[in-house]
Write an enzyme that holds these catalytic residues in place. Structure first.
Site, mmCIF file in Angstrom:
data_model
loop_
_atom_site.group_PDB
_atom_site.id
_atom_site.type_symbol
_atom_site.label_atom_id
_atom_site.label_comp_id
_atom_site.label_asym_id
_atom_site.label_seq_id
_atom_site.Cartn_x
_atom_site.Cartn_y
_atom_site.Cartn_z
ATOM 1 N N SER A 7 32.415 51.645 32.584
ATOM 2 C CA SER A 7 33.061 51.232 33.832
ATOM 3 C C SER A 7 33.347 52.489 34.642
ATOM 4 C CB SER A 7 34.378 50.512 33.515
ATOM 5 O OG SER A 7 35.189 50.381 34.666
ATOM 6 N N TYR B 197 42.477 50.169 29.198
ATOM 7 C CA TYR B 197 41.085 49.904 29.566
ATOM 8 C C TYR B 197 40.357 51.196 29.906
ATOM 9 C CZ TYR B 197 37.080 47.739 31.878
ATOM 10 O OH TYR B 197 35.801 47.373 32.233
#
Length: 276
Positions: free
Chosen positions: A134, A147
């Site tokens: 990501s 995350y």
């Protein structure tokens, strides 16, 4: 690699994983898809011929079973797409250890277990690994500690494979998407819309708001990320190893300190409304 490759895709039931499995099947490749929910995997199996393997690859036995299933069905393993992941937010001081462990188990330990099982077979086929990380692996946001940390760890895990096994013919690369229209992103956008003055416009208004400062000015589609993954898996990327490919609409190309010169950014009030 042979022209017809055997590829395992985790998180393959929806979103980027599903789009990748469909793209590979369209190219004539054998695909084994893994995920926690059987229903979308079975649907994909019916529609494309990809072999479904419902499982939680954060379990060592499941990770080994996934590789064994691919070998039993197709006799080899040429590619591995590490796409399974979950999102949890929170600042460091607000996190519970349970939340932290859950994110790390799915986003980091699961890929590690699968790599350990797959490496001997990827060495034999001189295969390729693509991890779906990501932009959060490269840039951080507010209340994003678990995350972002997990995706940065996944990036370096994949690069370790590139460094340690490159001379033996195994390539490993990373794709870092920005906002992409997936189930997980849809849920985040629904919360964003509900928390702000965007609730009347719903998910579409939230995506528009979240991406309005991007150079492309829109979210990505799963197929667009799948195309990048498919290229990295292919012989066309034969000299690409340890690379990090951002597929983020230009987000990481922006200097936040210059945005004020081109955009009017209205701060939000505590109730989510725009302040004048």
């Amino acid at each position: 690699m042979t022209d017809k490759r055997v590829v395992v895709v985790t998180g393959g039931g929806t979103g980027i994983g599903e789009a990748t499995a469909r793209l590979l099947r369209e190219g004539g490749h054998h695909v084994v898809v893994a995920g926690r929910r059987p229903e979308p995997l079975r649907r994909l199996e019916r529609e494309t011929g990809a072999l479904a393997y419902p499982s939680d690859v954060g379990d060592p036995d499941a990770a080994e079973g996934l590789v064994r299933t691919a070998l039993a069905a197709h006799g080899r393993l040429d590619g591995l797409v590490l796409n399974a992941g979950i999102g949890r937010g929170g600042a460091v001081g607000d996190l519970s250890l349970q939340e932290w462990d859950e994110v790390m188990r799915t986003n980091v330990t699961g890929p590690l277990l699968l790599l350990r099982s797959a490496i001997p077979h990827l060495l034999e086929s001189r295969g390729s690994v693509v991890a779906v990380a990501s932009v959060s692996a490269l840039r951080n946001g507010v209340s994003n500690a678990p995350y972002a940390t997990s995706k940065a760890a996944l990036l370096q895990l994949c690069r370790s494979v590139a460094v340690d096994y490159g001379r033996q013919g195994v390539r490993a690369n990373v794709v870092c998407p920005g906002w992409v229209r997936t189930e997980m992103a849809d849920r985040r956008m629904a919360r964003f819309a509900e928390e702000t003055d965007l609730r009347d416009g719903g998910v579409e208004a939230a995506y528009a708001e979240a991406t309005r400062l991007l150079p492309l000015g829109r979210p990505g589609e799963p197929r667009e990320i799948a195309e990048a993954i498919g290229w990295l898996l292919s012989p066309a990327a034969s000299y690409v190893n340890g690379a990090v490919l951002t597929a983020d609409g230009g987000a990481t190309a922006l200097d936040p300190g210059t945005l004020a010169f081109d955009f009017h950014i209205a701060p939000r009030g505590g109730d989510g409304s725009r302040e004048p």
